[in-house]
Design a protein around this motif. Sequence first.
Motif, mmCIF file in Angstrom:
data_model
loop_
_atom_site.group_PDB
_atom_site.id
_atom_site.type_symbol
_atom_site.label_atom_id
_atom_site.label_comp_id
_atom_site.label_asym_id
_atom_site.label_seq_id
_atom_site.Cartn_x
_atom_site.Cartn_y
_atom_site.Cartn_z
ATOM 1 N N ASP A 90 -3.883 -1.611 -11.676
ATOM 2 C CA ASP A 90 -5.229 -1.183 -10.903
ATOM 3 C C ASP A 90 -5.631 -1.977 -9.829
ATOM 4 O OD1 ASP A 90 -7.563 0.414 -11.163
ATOM 5 O OD2 ASP A 90 -8.579 -0.946 -12.270
ATOM 6 N N SER A 91 -4.654 -2.799 -9.502
ATOM 7 C CA SER A 91 -5.197 -3.738 -8.186
ATOM 8 C C SER A 91 -5.168 -2.780 -6.871
ATOM 9 C CB SER A 91 -4.091 -4.740 -7.936
ATOM 10 O OG SER A 91 -2.866 -4.273 -7.384
ATOM 11 N N PRO A 92 -5.950 -3.330 -6.061
ATOM 12 C CA PRO A 92 -5.834 -2.680 -4.710
ATOM 13 C C PRO A 92 -4.651 -2.284 -4.075
ATOM 14 C CG PRO A 92 -7.884 -4.153 -4.843
ATOM 15 C CD PRO A 92 -6.909 -4.427 -5.799
ATOM 16 N N ALA A 93 -3.796 -3.461 -4.045
ATOM 17 C CA ALA A 93 -2.394 -3.321 -3.540
ATOM 18 C C ALA A 93 -1.457 -2.286 -4.196
ATOM 19 C CB ALA A 93 -1.698 -4.840 -3.765
ATOM 20 N N SER A 94 -1.593 -2.225 -5.509
ATOM 21 C CA SER A 94 -0.813 -1.313 -6.201
ATOM 22 C C SER A 94 -1.414 0.132 -5.839
ATOM 23 C CB SER A 94 -1.342 -1.515 -7.616
ATOM 24 O OG SER A 94 -0.369 -0.613 -8.535
ATOM 25 N N ARG A 95 -2.468 0.405 -5.632
ATOM 26 C CA ARG A 95 -3.126 1.706 -5.301
ATOM 27 C C ARG A 95 -2.773 1.983 -4.058
ATOM 28 N NH1 ARG A 95 -7.816 0.056 -8.409
ATOM 29 N NH2 ARG A 95 -8.775 -0.771 -6.257
ATOM 30 N N ARG A 96 -2.982 1.173 -2.976
ATOM 31 C CA ARG A 96 -2.426 1.232 -1.788
ATOM 32 C C ARG A 96 -0.860 1.675 -1.746
ATOM 33 N NH1 ARG A 96 -5.545 -3.083 -0.310
ATOM 34 N NH2 ARG A 96 -3.762 -4.399 -0.067
ATOM 35 N N SER A 97 0.035 1.015 -2.459
ATOM 36 C CA SER A 97 1.370 1.172 -2.586
ATOM 37 C C SER A 97 1.751 2.570 -3.116
ATOM 38 C CB SER A 97 1.909 0.172 -3.532
ATOM 39 O OG SER A 97 3.468 0.281 -3.548
ATOM 40 N N ALA A 98 0.811 3.124 -4.243
ATOM 41 C CA ALA A 98 1.088 4.476 -4.348
ATOM 42 C C ALA A 98 0.707 5.299 -3.549
ATOM 43 C CB ALA A 98 0.162 4.474 -5.894
ATOM 44 N N LYS A 99 -0.229 5.262 -2.971
ATOM 45 C CA LYS A 99 -0.751 6.244 -1.856
ATOM 46 C C LYS A 99 0.299 6.216 -0.875
ATOM 47 C CE LYS A 99 -5.576 5.673 -2.458
ATOM 48 N NZ LYS A 99 -6.994 5.265 -1.872
ATOM 49 N N PHE A 100 0.972 5.253 -0.352
ATOM 50 C CA PHE A 100 1.952 4.912 0.606
ATOM 51 C C PHE A 100 3.111 5.884 0.193
ATOM 52 C CE2 PHE A 100 5.998 3.586 1.918
ATOM 53 C CZ PHE A 100 5.800 3.566 3.640
ATOM 54 N N LYS A 101 3.620 5.703 -1.346
ATOM 55 C CA LYS A 101 4.849 6.374 -1.845
ATOM 56 C C LYS A 101 4.671 7.722 -1.782
ATOM 57 C CE LYS A 101 5.965 2.490 -4.283
ATOM 58 N NZ LYS A 101 6.195 1.709 -5.888
ATOM 59 N N VAL A 102 3.391 8.249 -2.139
ATOM 60 C CA VAL A 102 3.169 9.701 -2.298
ATOM 61 C C VAL A 102 3.247 10.275 -0.784
ATOM 62 C CG1 VAL A 102 1.519 11.246 -2.619
ATOM 63 C CG2 VAL A 102 1.838 9.754 -4.305
ATOM 64 N N ALA A 103 2.493 9.484 0.189
ATOM 65 C CA ALA A 103 2.517 10.187 1.536
ATOM 66 C C ALA A 103 3.907 10.067 2.209
ATOM 67 C CB ALA A 103 1.472 9.253 2.203
ATOM 68 N N ILE A 104 4.570 8.994 2.052
ATOM 69 C CA ILE A 104 5.816 9.144 2.746
ATOM 70 C C ILE A 104 6.894 9.902 2.008
ATOM 71 C CG2 ILE A 104 7.164 7.327 1.407
ATOM 72 C CD1 ILE A 104 6.536 7.076 5.122
ATOM 73 N N GLU A 105 6.779 10.289 0.917
ATOM 74 C CA GLU A 105 7.853 11.285 0.292
ATOM 75 C C GLU A 105 7.172 12.786 0.644
ATOM 76 O OE1 GLU A 105 10.392 11.189 -1.478
ATOM 77 O OE2 GLU A 105 10.221 9.016 -1.025
ATOM 78 N N GLU A 106 6.045 13.085 1.013
ATOM 79 C CA GLU A 106 5.648 14.201 1.676
ATOM 80 C C GLU A 106 6.119 14.302 2.899
ATOM 81 O OE1 GLU A 106 1.255 15.583 1.752
ATOM 82 O OE2 GLU A 106 1.223 14.884 -0.400
ATOM 83 N N ALA A 107 5.662 13.394 3.655
ATOM 84 C CA ALA A 107 6.442 13.242 5.257
ATOM 85 C C ALA A 107 7.932 13.411 5.093
ATOM 86 C CB ALA A 107 6.007 11.968 5.607
#
Length: 117
Positions: A75-92
């Motif tokens: 639930d940490s902010p870093a973990s949420r940013r990491s999850a958002k990055f992973k989703v976006a980079i896979e979409e890219a």
Amino acid sequence: MNVPILALTALTLAGAAQATLCGDKIASLQSRYDAASPPGEAAAATVAAGSETTAAKLHHQPAPASDADANAAADSPASRRSAKFKVAIEEARAADHADDAATCDSAVARAESALSP
């Protein structure tokens, strides 16, 4: 003797033709993410770009010391940013593979914003 040279030239040109501006941005962002992430987390994010480890294929995950540790880390902010990055980079990556430059650029922008604290 000329056949191997022609084959090598054709392979080189084919590889160059597959490189895209969006693909270059994806690689750059992945490198930034890997450099900023803890070693285990960076390796997990690059699985799509490379092969999975045996432990990953067997679904082995490091266990948290306690339930509180597990919930806090997820639930940490870093973990949420990491999850958002992973989703976006896979979409890219998917959009780049499909030659959809607009979607790729949009996903790269979201991945880049996820890297910024």
